[in-house]
Scaffold this active site. Sequence first.
Site, PDB file in Angstrom:
ATOM      1  N   HIS A  39       0.815  -1.222   0.000  1.00 35.39           N
ATOM      2  CA  HIS A  39       0.000   0.000   0.000  1.00 35.39           C
ATOM      3  C   HIS A  39       0.844   1.266   0.000  1.00 35.39           C
ATOM      4  CE1 HIS A  39      -4.083  -1.718   0.774  1.00 35.39           C
ATOM      5  NE2 HIS A  39      -3.320  -2.769   1.011  1.00 35.39           N
ATOM      6  N   ASP A  75       3.474   9.455  -0.645  1.00 35.62           N
ATOM      7  CA  ASP A  75       2.309   8.667  -0.244  1.00 35.62           C
ATOM      8  C   ASP A  75       2.066   7.579  -1.284  1.00 35.62           C
ATOM      9  OD1 ASP A  75       0.066   7.971   1.235  1.00 35.62           O
ATOM     10  OD2 ASP A  75      -0.603  10.050   1.461  1.00 35.62           O
TER      11      ASP A  75
END
Length: 462
Positions: A157, A365
């Site tokens: 992720h 991110d």
Amino acid sequence: MSRLVVVSNRVTPISGSRAATAGGLTVGVLAALRETGGIWFGWSGETVETGMPIPKVFRTGNITYITIDLLQADFERYYGGFANRTLWPLFHYRLDLASFDRDWYVSYRRVNQLFAEQLYPYLRDDDLVWVHDYHLIPLGEELRQLGIKGRIGFFLHIPFPSTEVYVALPWHDRLMEALSHYDLVGLQTSNDLRNFHDYLYREGVGYGLADGLVRAFGRTLRAQDFPIGIDTEDFARMATSTEAVRASQRLSRSLLGRKLIIGVDRLDYTKGITERLRAYETLLQNYPRQRTQVTLVQISAPSREEVPEYLEMRRQVEAASGRINGLFGEFDWMPLRYINRGFTRRTLSGFFRLSRIGLVTPLRDGMNLVAKEYIAAQSEEDPGVLVLSRFAGAADELDGALIVNPYDIEAVAEAMHRGLIMPLDERQDRWRRLLAQIQERDIVHWRQNFVDALAQEIDPTN
Ligand code: F6P
């Protein structure tokens, strides 16, 4: 159809107080699992001082949750240490914050072995096992050692860093080899996938083949990018729910007609919150007409408070907030409302819908689902503008946003100003484009693509 078995460190049904601090993983996995049903295995969120873990099993709807407690000492080294003070900063390009400790690594491997042993009795031959995130990179290898021959996939992720950064990890080769035991390795973006290939090639341990396959450490597996999405329709509905409308009306009344700028993040140094506050300060400095006309609501839910770097960051954000209000505040206007707690996703959806600007400006991110939720929550009549960091995985897809370099404080301030004065038709054009993107690549699309790729046979002669 095969049963789906999801494994992740955190297994939190989204409810209660953790709802607002839930990261992309919990949100995404829950939405995916709700659709297919299956097992969700992982850490209970509890620690014990001694003893062997006994799995707790409970069922909600079509999902069976199986969770285990961790020994306090393991929790500190595996989660607080290796996962959050080694892999997390390193994979987010923060070598300066990464610590390397052999005991942490040993504990990380031990917990992965323990997860495999505890999961093993529940597995059937034709299950599709889907392992999530950096806490559990070696889990596939551990399951193979126990004799599991079925399909096992892994999804990361967070970003996969460039080779130059990744090789600073003393166990870089061990973790890469562990990844080669999966049938499928999924990454968020094409950039992450490039970094993955680059490592194999540069370290001389593998190479790319046709059709998304790679050869690594003598094994053939599939490696592909699968950008995670959200349940777009569901989030859009949330934003018009009674809870959302009530909360946004309350907020709206308090704004006295001022435009709302909003930022919502876990309080994490990767999210670029201090840089964002500096950009806001620059906006007020460079565009004095905006003073008293705008309010920034920065919601930063506490996260990983046992990790010292997070406490330090909290102090920095608090200091910056105090400075901005002290510098620019009037007796009847405070430029910034900094809130150090979480809210339900419903409430947040209402805030998003009310705002003129959404600030999603992480320094790095994996994807950032807040960016996608922000878009889903907008109204067609008066949509807000998304200011999005180029270093969020989401920037790859969301070209209708105002894309910024979060390190360039002046440029972020300019983007905020541009959003504040942007005419309605441009806001609508951009928003429609963004909405189409998140509708097409939603959570179902992500789950289906990953699971289909995992189920696909790999030709061993390839
Ligand atoms: O999305 C990245 C991630 O680290 C997830 O793995 C995790 O569930 C989430 O952020 C929140 O972090 P934590 O589980 O450490 O509270």
